[in-house]
Scaffold this motif. Structure first.
Motif, PDB file in Angstrom:
ATOM      1  N   SER A 294       7.098 -11.333  -2.957  1.00 10.80           N
ATOM      2  CA  SER A 294       5.911 -10.466  -2.948  1.00 10.80           C
ATOM      3  C   SER A 294       6.224  -9.036  -3.338  1.00 10.80           C
ATOM      4  O   SER A 294       5.375  -8.157  -3.190  1.00 10.80           O
ATOM      5  N   GLY A 295       7.459  -8.766  -3.790  1.00 13.96           N
ATOM      6  CA  GLY A 295       7.799  -7.430  -4.244  1.00 13.96           C
ATOM      7  C   GLY A 295       8.227  -6.513  -3.119  1.00 13.96           C
ATOM      8  O   GLY A 295       8.734  -6.951  -2.087  1.00 13.96           O
ATOM      9  N   SER A 296       7.990  -5.226  -3.298  1.00 16.80           N
ATOM     10  CA  SER A 296       8.416  -4.221  -2.329  1.00 16.80           C
ATOM     11  C   SER A 296       7.401  -4.103  -1.191  1.00 16.80           C
ATOM     12  O   SER A 296       6.215  -3.858  -1.421  1.00 16.80           O
ATOM     13  N   TYR A 297       7.891  -4.263   0.037  1.00 10.40           N
ATOM     14  CA  TYR A 297       6.999  -4.132   1.184  1.00 10.40           C
ATOM     15  C   TYR A 297       6.599  -2.678   1.408  1.00 10.40           C
ATOM     16  O   TYR A 297       5.502  -2.398   1.884  1.00 10.40           O
ATOM     17  N   LEU A 298       7.500  -1.757   1.059  1.00 14.32           N
ATOM     18  CA  LEU A 298       7.157  -0.343   1.181  1.00 14.32           C
ATOM     19  C   LEU A 298       5.954  -0.012   0.300  1.00 14.32           C
ATOM     20  O   LEU A 298       5.043   0.706   0.735  1.00 14.32           O
ATOM     21  N   GLN A 299       5.928  -0.532  -0.911  1.00 20.34           N
ATOM     22  CA  GLN A 299       4.784  -0.327  -1.791  1.00 20.34           C
ATOM     23  C   GLN A 299       3.518  -0.906  -1.172  1.00 20.34           C
ATOM     24  O   GLN A 299       2.450  -0.306  -1.217  1.00 20.34           O
ATOM     25  N   PHE A 300       3.661  -2.092  -0.563  1.00 14.12           N
ATOM     26  CA  PHE A 300       2.489  -2.767  -0.003  1.00 14.12           C
ATOM     27  C   PHE A 300       1.953  -2.053   1.230  1.00 14.12           C
ATOM     28  O   PHE A 300       0.747  -1.893   1.397  1.00 14.12           O
ATOM     29  N   VAL A 301       2.869  -1.628   2.123  1.00 10.97           N
ATOM     30  CA  VAL A 301       2.431  -1.121   3.420  1.00 10.97           C
ATOM     31  C   VAL A 301       1.997   0.339   3.367  1.00 10.97           C
ATOM     32  O   VAL A 301       1.269   0.797   4.256  1.00 10.97           O
ATOM     33  N   ALA A 302       2.401   1.099   2.351  1.00 10.77           N
ATOM     34  CA  ALA A 302       2.081   2.531   2.301  1.00 10.77           C
ATOM     35  C   ALA A 302       0.567   2.799   2.356  1.00 10.77           C
ATOM     36  O   ALA A 302       0.125   3.649   3.154  1.00 10.77           O
ATOM     37  N   PRO A 303      -0.277   2.126   1.549  1.00 11.76           N
ATOM     38  CA  PRO A 303      -1.723   2.369   1.690  1.00 11.76           C
ATOM     39  C   PRO A 303      -2.245   2.020   3.078  1.00 11.76           C
ATOM     40  O   PRO A 303      -3.163   2.676   3.586  1.00 11.76           O
ATOM     41  N   GLY A 304      -1.660   0.994   3.716  1.00 15.83           N
ATOM     42  CA  GLY A 304      -2.077   0.648   5.068  1.00 15.83           C
ATOM     43  C   GLY A 304      -1.729   1.725   6.070  1.00 15.83           C
ATOM     44  O   GLY A 304      -2.514   2.027   6.974  1.00 15.83           O
ATOM     45  N   VAL A 305      -0.567   2.333   5.925  1.00 16.63           N
ATOM     46  CA  VAL A 305      -0.157   3.415   6.828  1.00 16.63           C
ATOM     47  C   VAL A 305      -1.039   4.642   6.622  1.00 16.63           C
ATOM     48  O   VAL A 305      -1.418   5.321   7.583  1.00 16.63           O
TER      49      VAL A 305
ATOM     50  N   GLY B 220      -5.539  -5.773   7.602  1.00 12.15           N
ATOM     51  CA  GLY B 220      -4.632  -6.138   6.528  1.00 12.15           C
ATOM     52  C   GLY B 220      -3.708  -5.007   6.133  1.00 12.15           C
ATOM     53  O   GLY B 220      -3.100  -5.054   5.057  1.00 12.15           O
ATOM     54  N   ALA B 221      -3.573  -4.008   6.991  1.00 13.32           N
ATOM     55  CA  ALA B 221      -2.681  -2.894   6.684  1.00 13.32           C
ATOM     56  C   ALA B 221      -1.233  -3.352   6.624  1.00 13.32           C
ATOM     57  O   ALA B 221      -0.440  -2.817   5.850  1.00 13.32           O
TER      58      ALA B 221
END
Length: 248
Positions: free
Chosen positions: A49-60, A181-182
């Motif tokens: 699924s790629g970089s989790y940091l990229q994914f979670v940043a908008p959620g944070v 879904g953050a």
């Protein structure tokens, strides 16, 4: 309109005067970003699924705006306790203007905190796929802040003590955050969980930011904007109604 501006400016000054509040507000977002972003990164990457940091940043970022906006309603209880609210309500100003001013002030503070966390995300390694869409992400932050600042004011207008406010906030805030879904993708969820995320307004805010910052969306940016705008309007009307019923 002058009353709206004065109350908006008061909320902004109260925030900027407190350096401790500014620093403390960064603690929890940085914990989620750094610990989860880097801690779960290898697992997320092995899942393809790629970089989790990229994914979670908008959620944070969305979490930061949520927490700051909804807890702005706590200021109503402080003002009630120290008498400032009574002085405000007896002034020859429509209560609707007072409510709008407070809501705008809380939303502005929430957006500022969201921008600060965005800067931290960029320093940590987050990179939007299209810099031209960053202003659109800012618009989503404004919508999230408007929704939950209005909700915070509505709840703060209905309560008499801080203990009750904190209980309701803890009952509402954490489910709103975790069901948004953050921290996890919204695709492939069990039916009941998918239904719960679909009725969470924050889901559409975070999905909208992921859409414009990462180019991936579950609901679609258009639907995200429509839902947030409608919910913001409904909560503003509900907040205005509850604020008009405050007894001094």
């Amino acid at each position: 309109m002058s009353a709206i501006y004065i109350l908006w400016l008061r909320e902004l000054k109260r925030y900027t005067r407190s350096r401790v509040q500014i620093i403390a507000s960064m603690g929890q977002p940085m914990l989620y970003l750094l610990v989860l972003g880097f801690g779960l990164g290898p697992v997320f990457q092995r899942a393809g699924s790629g970089s989790y940091l990229q994914f979670v940043a908008p959620g944070v970022i969305g979490m930061t705006v949520l927490f700051s906006a909804i807890f702005s309603g706590l200021g109503l209880l402080w003002d009630r306790q120290f008498g400032f609210l009574k002085e405000t309500l007896v002034a020859p100003v429509p209560r609707l203007q007072i409510m709008i001013g407070r809501t705008m002030g809380g939303a502005t503070v929430a957006v500022i905190q969201g921008l600060l966390v965005t800067l931290v995300c960029v320093i940590a390694g987050f990179r939007p796929v299209n810099l031209a869409m960053v202003p659109v992400a800012f618009a989503f932050m404004v919508l999230i802040a408007a929704v939950f600042s209005a909700l915070g004011v509505a709840i703060g207008s209905s309560l008499q003590d801080m203990q009750g406010f904190q209980l309701i906030m803890n009952f509402l805030v954490m489910p709103i955050f975790f069901l948004s879904g953050a921290l996890f993708p919204l695709t492939g969820l069990p039916k009941i969980l998918a239904m719960a995320t679909a009725v969470d307004p924050l889901s559409y805010g975070i999905d909208g930011m992921r859409s414009v910052l990462l180019g991936t969306a579950h609901y679609g940016a258009t639907l995200d904007v429509e839902v947030l705008a409608v919910v913001a309007g409904v909560l503003m009307m509900f907040g205005a109604y509850r604020f008009s019923k405050i007894e001094i």
